[in-house]
Scaffold this active site. Structure first.
Site, PDB file in Angstrom:
ATOM      1  N   GLN A  98      -7.338  -4.108  -5.120  1.00 11.19           N
ATOM      2  CA  GLN A  98      -7.242  -2.901  -4.091  1.00 11.19           C
ATOM      3  C   GLN A  98      -7.413  -1.520  -4.727  1.00 11.19           C
ATOM      4  O   GLN A  98      -6.862  -1.234  -5.858  1.00 11.19           O
ATOM      5  CB  GLN A  98      -5.925  -2.895  -3.478  1.00 11.19           C
ATOM      6  CG  GLN A  98      -5.946  -2.054  -2.256  1.00 11.19           C
ATOM      7  CD  GLN A  98      -4.654  -1.656  -1.631  1.00 11.19           C
ATOM      8  OE1 GLN A  98      -3.823  -1.306  -2.164  1.00 11.19           O
ATOM      9  NE2 GLN A  98      -4.273  -1.989  -0.440  1.00 11.19           N
ATOM     10  N   TYR A 179      -2.447   7.174   2.535  1.00  6.57           N
ATOM     11  CA  TYR A 179      -3.188   7.826   0.872  1.00  6.57           C
ATOM     12  C   TYR A 179      -4.576   8.337   1.616  1.00  6.57           C
ATOM     13  O   TYR A 179      -4.657   8.724   2.828  1.00  6.57           O
ATOM     14  CB  TYR A 179      -3.357   6.651   0.174  1.00  6.57           C
ATOM     15  CG  TYR A 179      -2.090   6.097  -0.440  1.00  6.57           C
ATOM     16  CD1 TYR A 179      -1.202   6.903  -0.942  1.00  6.57           C
ATOM     17  CD2 TYR A 179      -1.653   4.710  -0.122  1.00  6.57           C
ATOM     18  CE1 TYR A 179       0.059   6.532  -1.543  1.00  6.57           C
ATOM     19  CE2 TYR A 179       0.006   4.408  -0.282  1.00  6.57           C
ATOM     20  CZ  TYR A 179       0.521   5.216  -1.037  1.00  6.57           C
ATOM     21  OH  TYR A 179       1.835   4.860  -1.503  1.00  6.57           O
ATOM     22  N   ARG A 226      -8.338  -2.231   4.032  1.00  6.97           N
ATOM     23  CA  ARG A 226      -7.095  -2.242   4.633  1.00  6.97           C
ATOM     24  C   ARG A 226      -6.696  -0.979   5.489  1.00  6.97           C
ATOM     25  O   ARG A 226      -6.860   0.076   4.867  1.00  6.97           O
ATOM     26  CB  ARG A 226      -5.870  -2.260   3.695  1.00  6.97           C
ATOM     27  CG  ARG A 226      -4.671  -3.007   4.283  1.00  6.97           C
ATOM     28  CD  ARG A 226      -3.681  -3.144   3.135  1.00  6.97           C
ATOM     29  NE  ARG A 226      -2.472  -4.197   3.626  1.00  6.97           N
ATOM     30  CZ  ARG A 226      -1.187  -3.918   3.786  1.00  6.97           C
ATOM     31  NH1 ARG A 226      -0.713  -2.633   3.150  1.00  6.97           N
ATOM     32  NH2 ARG A 226      -0.405  -4.799   3.893  1.00  6.97           N
ATOM     33  N   GLY A 310       4.394  -9.949   1.727  1.00  6.72           N
ATOM     34  CA  GLY A 310       4.631  -9.053   0.705  1.00  6.72           C
ATOM     35  C   GLY A 310       6.102  -9.616  -0.028  1.00  6.72           C
ATOM     36  O   GLY A 310       5.844 -10.458  -0.963  1.00  6.72           O
TER      37      GLY A 310
END
Length: 357
Positions: A98, A179, A226, A310
């Site tokens: 990622q 982000y 994502r 996760g």
């Protein structure tokens, strides 16, 4: 749940099951951004999932946000990741790196060049961040010039090429969790007046250009993204136009023929249905906090092609085997999530270790 254990095509690969290890920052890389030695064991332990998505990995010095996160742009980082991918492949796994540019979610004390973060606009997120000196307020970032935005696209392209050189099966662009990519979406973080700000099309432009550049560099069938529509963490507010931005963005990304779209769902079921309708390739769905008894429900309904998990995967290296046998799951130790040693990283027991001889 039986359907999740059947093979599924994602991009150029046939995966053995519909289960995905979600990307999780663990902050255990070396100071130069090279994956630590334990990362090799950590990812290999979980190679029986259909797909591993690694922790967020910066594409440049500017991309780093937190302490001891890995990068994928230097020779040393490539060599370190090659050990990780080789170990996962040796156990039959598939692994994508990622690519995460933290943007304004950064502190000068945490980056190699000790400069302030960069972002669409010079607006601080209004939150503290852990540094070697303890918690400190994140300073206002420096707004990227138009040319620097284009250079950042090039940085992503370069990092994607380096990921393939490191043996990764592809890359996932981190366009979620407040982000850099998502900062371009949000009027609370983006007040630009050039072609990267203002309208829906302009605020979506950076994400589309990054995806197109990477697809051109390594192939669309090894490129993914994502997204987390509706995220409000760390000062992100996508405004009333947010859902329509994602409808536009997903339709435009679909034209690129990417390997998959990974959605971290925030609860807007109507928008999720619209995304599913607009997206023709594989869709991975991550519902944070989903209980074990609902695993497989989105694949069974056709809403998703794969499901990402996760904390359950973090705490259970043999997650797939435990699902198949209805065995109990280890509980995740939150105190060991970020930084540290093997404790809470590679020492969670597998079933064969937990059952007395």
């Amino acid at each position: 749940m039986d359907q999740v254990f059947t093979p599924v095509r994602v991009g150029r690969y046939i995966l053995p099951n519909h289960l995905v290890m979600a990307p999780m920052t663990r902050s255990r890389a070396e100071p130069d951004g090279t994956p630590g030695a334990l990362a090799v064991e950590y990812y290999a332990q979980r190679a029986d999932l259909g797909l591993i998505v690694t922790e967020g990995t910066q594409p440049s010095d500017d991309g780093q946000g937190y302490l001891t996160t890995p990068g994928i742009y230097t020779d040393a980082q490539v060599a370190g990741w090659r050990k990780v991918t080789s170990a996962a492949h040796a156990k039959g796994g598939h692994i994508v790196i990622q690519l995460m540019h933290a943007g304004r979610m950064s502190h000068p004390d945490n980056t190699p060049h000790h400069r302030q973060g960069v972002a669409p606009s010079a607006i601080a997120p209004g939150t503290p961040m852990f540094t070697a000196k303890g918690m400190q307020d994140i300073p206002a970032p420096r707004a990227l010039t138009t040319d620097e935005v284009r250079q950042t696209v090039t940085d992503f392209r370069h990092a994607a090429r380096r990921a393939i050189e490191a043996g990764a099966d592809g890359v996932e662009i981190h366009g979620a969790n407040a982000y850099l990519v998502q900062q371009f979406f949000a009027p609370s973080a983006n007040v630009r007046t050039d072609e990267y700000g203002g309208s829906i099309a302009n605020r979506a432009r950076f994400a589309i250009e990054v995806a197109a550049a990477i697809a051109d560099e390594i192939g669309a069938d090894r490129t993914a993204i994502r997204l987390s529509p509706g995220t409000t963490m760390w000062g992100i507010d996508e405004g009333a136009e947010g859902p329509d931005l994602y409808r536009y963005l997903v339709a435009e990304l679909d034209k690129l023929g990417l390997a998959y779209l990974h959605i971290m769902h925030q609860g807007n079921e109507s928008l999720l249905a619209d995304i599913r309708e607009r997206w023709k390739q594989a869709l991975i769905l991550n519902r944070p906090g989903r209980p074990r008894e609902q695993i497989g429900a989105d694949v069974a309904s056709g809403l998703a092609d794969l499901e990402a998990y996760g904390q359950m995967v973090l705490a259970n290296p043999d997650f797939v085997a435990r699902l198949k046998t209805n065995a109990p799951m280890n509980d995740a130790d939150r105190t060991t999530f970020f930084g540290g040693t093997a404790r809470g990283y590679t020492d969670y027991p597998a079933l064969s270790e937990a059952v007395p001889a």
